[in-house]
Scaffold this motif. Structure first.
Motif, PDB file in Angstrom:
ATOM      1  N   TRP A 158      12.892 -69.757 -45.507  1.00  0.00           N
ATOM      2  CA  TRP A 158      12.852 -69.728 -44.049  1.00  0.00           C
ATOM      3  C   TRP A 158      13.948 -70.648 -43.491  1.00  0.00           C
ATOM      4  CZ3 TRP A 158       7.393 -70.016 -41.396  1.00  0.00           C
ATOM      5  CH2 TRP A 158       7.515 -69.879 -40.016  1.00  0.00           C
ATOM      6  N   GLY A 159      14.128 -71.804 -44.109  1.00  0.00           N
ATOM      7  CA  GLY A 159      15.153 -72.749 -43.673  1.00  0.00           C
ATOM      8  C   GLY A 159      16.559 -72.191 -43.807  1.00  0.00           C
ATOM      9  N   LEU A 160      16.788 -71.396 -44.847  1.00  0.00           N
ATOM     10  CA  LEU A 160      18.093 -70.751 -45.010  1.00  0.00           C
ATOM     11  C   LEU A 160      18.371 -69.799 -43.851  1.00  0.00           C
ATOM     12  CD1 LEU A 160      20.647 -70.041 -46.591  1.00  0.00           C
ATOM     13  CD2 LEU A 160      19.277 -68.402 -47.919  1.00  0.00           C
ATOM     14  N   GLY A 161      17.379 -68.974 -43.517  1.00  0.00           N
ATOM     15  CA  GLY A 161      17.544 -68.068 -42.383  1.00  0.00           C
ATOM     16  C   GLY A 161      17.745 -68.829 -41.087  1.00  0.00           C
ATOM     17  N   ASN A 162      16.999 -69.925 -40.938  1.00  0.00           N
ATOM     18  CA  ASN A 162      17.112 -70.738 -39.728  1.00  0.00           C
ATOM     19  C   ASN A 162      18.524 -71.318 -39.596  1.00  0.00           C
ATOM     20  OD1 ASN A 162      15.688 -72.162 -37.450  1.00  0.00           O
ATOM     21  ND2 ASN A 162      16.435 -73.933 -38.585  1.00  0.00           N
ATOM     22  N   ALA A 163      19.097 -71.779 -40.716  1.00  0.00           N
ATOM     23  CA  ALA A 163      20.446 -72.357 -40.668  1.00  0.00           C
ATOM     24  C   ALA A 163      21.471 -71.315 -40.237  1.00  0.00           C
ATOM     25  CB  ALA A 163      20.811 -72.921 -42.036  1.00  0.00           C
ATOM     26  N   LEU A 164      21.401 -70.130 -40.827  1.00  0.00           N
ATOM     27  CA  LEU A 164      22.351 -69.080 -40.470  1.00  0.00           C
ATOM     28  C   LEU A 164      22.239 -68.711 -39.000  1.00  0.00           C
ATOM     29  CD1 LEU A 164      21.973 -66.773 -43.598  1.00  0.00           C
ATOM     30  CD2 LEU A 164      24.023 -68.060 -42.950  1.00  0.00           C
ATOM     31  N   PHE A 165      21.004 -68.675 -38.510  1.00  0.00           N
ATOM     32  CA  PHE A 165      20.814 -68.290 -37.114  1.00  0.00           C
ATOM     33  C   PHE A 165      21.189 -69.411 -36.155  1.00  0.00           C
ATOM     34  CE2 PHE A 165      18.411 -68.274 -33.198  1.00  0.00           C
ATOM     35  CZ  PHE A 165      18.756 -67.036 -32.685  1.00  0.00           C
ATOM     36  N   VAL A 166      20.634 -70.611 -36.375  1.00  0.00           N
ATOM     37  CA  VAL A 166      20.775 -71.697 -35.405  1.00  0.00           C
ATOM     38  C   VAL A 166      22.229 -72.134 -35.254  1.00  0.00           C
ATOM     39  CG1 VAL A 166      20.240 -74.132 -34.998  1.00  0.00           C
ATOM     40  CG2 VAL A 166      18.419 -72.546 -35.617  1.00  0.00           C
ATOM     41  N   ALA A 167      22.926 -72.331 -36.370  1.00  0.00           N
ATOM     42  CA  ALA A 167      24.323 -72.781 -36.291  1.00  0.00           C
ATOM     43  C   ALA A 167      25.180 -71.751 -35.571  1.00  0.00           C
ATOM     44  CB  ALA A 167      24.866 -73.042 -37.692  1.00  0.00           C
ATOM     45  N   THR A 168      24.937 -70.486 -35.861  1.00  0.00           N
ATOM     46  CA  THR A 168      25.733 -69.431 -35.240  1.00  0.00           C
ATOM     47  C   THR A 168      25.347 -69.235 -33.778  1.00  0.00           C
ATOM     48  OG1 THR A 168      25.708 -68.369 -37.412  1.00  0.00           O
ATOM     49  CG2 THR A 168      26.617 -67.097 -35.596  1.00  0.00           C
ATOM     50  N   ALA A 169      24.059 -69.410 -33.455  1.00  0.00           N
ATOM     51  CA  ALA A 169      23.596 -69.236 -32.081  1.00  0.00           C
ATOM     52  C   ALA A 169      24.287 -70.210 -31.143  1.00  0.00           C
ATOM     53  CB  ALA A 169      22.082 -69.416 -32.012  1.00  0.00           C
ATOM     54  N   LEU A 170      24.407 -71.465 -31.564  1.00  0.00           N
ATOM     55  CA  LEU A 170      25.077 -72.462 -30.728  1.00  0.00           C
ATOM     56  C   LEU A 170      26.530 -72.062 -30.497  1.00  0.00           C
ATOM     57  CD1 LEU A 170      25.207 -75.091 -29.199  1.00  0.00           C
ATOM     58  CD2 LEU A 170      25.524 -76.303 -31.361  1.00  0.00           C
ATOM     59  N   ALA A 171      27.214 -71.638 -31.563  1.00  0.00           N
ATOM     60  CA  ALA A 171      28.616 -71.235 -31.430  1.00  0.00           C
ATOM     61  C   ALA A 171      28.753 -70.011 -30.522  1.00  0.00           C
ATOM     62  CB  ALA A 171      29.207 -70.941 -32.808  1.00  0.00           C
ATOM     63  N   VAL A 172      27.812 -69.049 -30.645  1.00  0.00           N
ATOM     64  CA  VAL A 172      27.850 -67.839 -29.814  1.00  0.00           C
ATOM     65  C   VAL A 172      27.632 -68.195 -28.347  1.00  0.00           C
ATOM     66  CG1 VAL A 172      26.623 -65.700 -29.261  1.00  0.00           C
ATOM     67  CG2 VAL A 172      27.207 -66.233 -31.627  1.00  0.00           C
ATOM     68  N   ILE A 173      26.631 -69.037 -28.081  1.00  0.00           N
ATOM     69  CA  ILE A 173      26.342 -69.411 -26.695  1.00  0.00           C
ATOM     70  C   ILE A 173      27.515 -70.176 -26.089  1.00  0.00           C
ATOM     71  CG2 ILE A 173      24.857 -70.865 -25.232  1.00  0.00           C
ATOM     72  CD1 ILE A 173      22.510 -70.092 -27.013  1.00  0.00           C
ATOM     73  N   VAL A 174      28.089 -71.116 -26.849  1.00  0.00           N
ATOM     74  CA  VAL A 174      29.236 -71.869 -26.343  1.00  0.00           C
ATOM     75  C   VAL A 174      30.418 -70.940 -26.088  1.00  0.00           C
ATOM     76  CG1 VAL A 174      30.973 -73.605 -26.964  1.00  0.00           C
ATOM     77  CG2 VAL A 174      28.560 -74.073 -27.366  1.00  0.00           C
ATOM     78  N   GLY A 175      30.598 -69.961 -26.963  1.00  0.00           N
ATOM     79  CA  GLY A 175      31.747 -69.066 -26.834  1.00  0.00           C
ATOM     80  C   GLY A 175      31.613 -68.037 -25.724  1.00  0.00           C
ATOM     81  N   VAL A 176      30.374 -67.641 -25.395  1.00  0.00           N
ATOM     82  CA  VAL A 176      30.165 -66.540 -24.451  1.00  0.00           C
ATOM     83  C   VAL A 176      29.731 -67.027 -23.078  1.00  0.00           C
ATOM     84  CG1 VAL A 176      28.861 -64.402 -24.062  1.00  0.00           C
ATOM     85  CG2 VAL A 176      29.585 -65.010 -26.365  1.00  0.00           C
ATOM     86  N   ALA A 177      29.081 -68.187 -23.002  1.00  0.00           N
ATOM     87  CA  ALA A 177      28.498 -68.650 -21.744  1.00  0.00           C
ATOM     88  C   ALA A 177      29.567 -68.953 -20.700  1.00  0.00           C
ATOM     89  CB  ALA A 177      27.647 -69.894 -21.987  1.00  0.00           C
ATOM     90  N   SER A 178      29.222 -68.737 -19.440  1.00  0.00           N
ATOM     91  CA  SER A 178      30.095 -69.127 -18.343  1.00  0.00           C
ATOM     92  C   SER A 178      29.680 -70.511 -17.851  1.00  0.00           C
ATOM     93  CB  SER A 178      29.992 -68.106 -17.198  1.00  0.00           C
ATOM     94  OG  SER A 178      28.659 -67.992 -16.750  1.00  0.00           O
ATOM     95  N   GLY A 179      30.653 -71.294 -17.407  1.00  0.00           N
ATOM     96  CA  GLY A 179      30.328 -72.623 -16.896  1.00  0.00           C
ATOM     97  C   GLY A 179      30.723 -73.755 -17.817  1.00  0.00           C
ATOM     98  N   GLY A 180      31.367 -73.448 -18.954  1.00  0.00           N
ATOM     99  CA  GLY A 180      31.869 -74.501 -19.824  1.00  0.00           C
ATOM    100  C   GLY A 180      30.903 -74.903 -20.914  1.00  0.00           C
ATOM    101  N   THR A 181      31.393 -75.783 -21.782  1.00  0.00           N
ATOM    102  CA  THR A 181      30.628 -76.218 -22.950  1.00  0.00           C
ATOM    103  C   THR A 181      29.352 -76.950 -22.567  1.00  0.00           C
ATOM    104  OG1 THR A 181      32.655 -76.400 -24.257  1.00  0.00           O
ATOM    105  CG2 THR A 181      30.729 -77.569 -25.079  1.00  0.00           C
ATOM    106  N   ALA A 182      29.449 -77.842 -21.564  1.00  0.00           N
ATOM    107  CA  ALA A 182      28.284 -78.635 -21.165  1.00  0.00           C
ATOM    108  C   ALA A 182      27.134 -77.733 -20.731  1.00  0.00           C
ATOM    109  CB  ALA A 182      28.656 -79.605 -20.052  1.00  0.00           C
TER     110      ALA A 182
END
Length: 385
Positions: free
Chosen positions: A104-128
């Motif tokens: 479960w932790g392996l799946g969580n790592a693949l998802f969580v690390a990538t989710a942050l990068a996806v949100i930072v890359g796609v979100a409007s309004g900057g990194t903060a």
């Protein structure tokens, strides 16, 4: 903050479900120990295996996502969580459950690390803004996890695992349908890049302090259920309140304090307050359950502030690409989450239930020292003067 592309909301909602898995087992720890004839330290390995695999896997999540793309990496992570959460529900021994939590932790790592990068890359309004959205998902997931664990676990201790698998299957469908196709970046991440990123003193001091901070964080999360002496509903209610405070302060309070006082000053102040709360928990354990409950809920407010500020600091303190910096940072900080539950349970079994909280308070003191030693390396990114 609310004017975001649909891909951001799909990822954030999936992240809520993913983070529910962290606190999900909290209310049912005593029930698992009873039904599987396991000691608190054996049950604590549910956290340790989960976070240890998560930490190590962080080192190669960027390598994977830079070759197959963010969307595929997210979906693979979600599939693994569905599979291993389901298998956890069928466990016949604590050993099997610990092993399935590792997967479960392996799946969580693949998802969580990538989710942050996806949100930072796609979100409007900057990194903060993106980080606040991510921390909001984290806070909401952590607060809802114990509630779901209590509601389902009060009926049957296996039910929360099946509930999580169902939620993550829904998240998989949502991400499959709503996330756009993401082509891999032109520059591929090397396996050693996250470790090389930690060569930057600012990121190294941030990660080092976060390791000791997370030791305190997960001592509260993983060991307090054994101190409360409540059923699943009682434990779930306490940690729901804890998680709500964490979510509110991470989104609404942390940015205000950051603007008023500067990042590192707020981190040091909240770490001092958290250390005092842990000392209070140590003195209250075994003597006053109402005080333990109060201090746990207060700790949630402090943890929410520091979660946001540590993440923002890690993403901006070095010149490494954000996914690489995040992977290196998360590798170190999740080690604190892996070590704390088992060490706390061992200390509690051998020296009394007060000692784990005193040990966690000492860890927080070390975390404060690390921040102060690295202050000049952190101040540039934190805009402290």
């Amino acid at each position: 903050m609310l004017k975001q592309p649909i891909a951001v909301w799909a990822t954030a909602i999936a992240a809520v479900f993913a983070f529910m898995g962290i606190g999900l087992v909290d209310p049912i720890l005593p029930a698992i120990a009873k039904n599987l004839q396991a000691s608190p330290s054996e049950v604590s390995l549910l956290f340790t295996s989960y976070f240890l695999v998560t930490a190590v896997a962080m080192l190669f999540t960027g390598w994977v996502s830079s070759r197959i793309g963010g969307k595929k990496t997210l979906l693979i992570g979600l599939v693994l969580i569905v599979v291993f959460a389901t298998l956890s529900g069928f466990s016949g021994s604590v050993g099997q459950l610990v092993g399935f939590r590792a997967g479960w932790g392996l799946g969580n790592a693949l998802f969580v690390a990538t989710a942050l990068a996806v949100i930072v890359g796609v979100a409007s309004g900057g990194t903060a803004t993106a980080i606040i959205l991510y921390e909001a998902a984290l806070g909401l997931g952590i607060s809802l996890g114990p509630l779901l664990g209590a509601l389902l676990g009060g009926w049957q201790w296996r039910a929360p695992f099946f509930g999580t698998a169902t939620a993550m299957a829904i998240a998989f469908i949502a991400c499959m349908a709503l996330l756009p196709k993401m082509t891999p970046p032109a520059v591929k991440t090397r396996l050693r890049d996250p470790l090389l990123a930690l060569g930057h003193k600012g990121l190294r001091f941030t990660a080092g302090s976060a390791l000791f901070y997370n030791f305190g964080f997960f001592t509260i999360l993983a060991f307090t259920p054994f101190v409360l002496g409540m059923d699943a509903y009682g434990i779930g209610t306490v940690f729901f309140g804890w998680g709500v405070c964490l979510a509110i302060t991470s989104v609404f309070v942390a940015p205000v304090l950051q603007r008023m006082f500067g990042t590192t000053r707020v981190i040091v102040a909240t770490l001092i307050a958290l250390g005092l709360v842990l000392l209070g928990l140590g003195f209250a354990a075994g003597h006053s359950i109402p005080l333990v409950v109060t201090l746990v809920v207060i700790s949630g407010a402090l943890l929410g502030i520091n979660n946001t500020l540590f993440t923002e600091l890690a993403m901006g303190v070095s010149d490494a690409p954000r996914p690489v910096a995040s992977a290196g940072y998360n590798f170190v900080r999740w080690l604190g989450g892996a070590l704390a539950p088992f060490i706390a349970a061992q200390l509690g079994e051998h020296f009394g239930e007060q000692v784990p909280f005193f040990a966690a308070a000492l860890a927080i003191v070390i975390g404060i020292v690390v921040v102060l030693l690295g202050r000049k390396h952190l101040a540039v990114a934190a805009s402290d003067h």
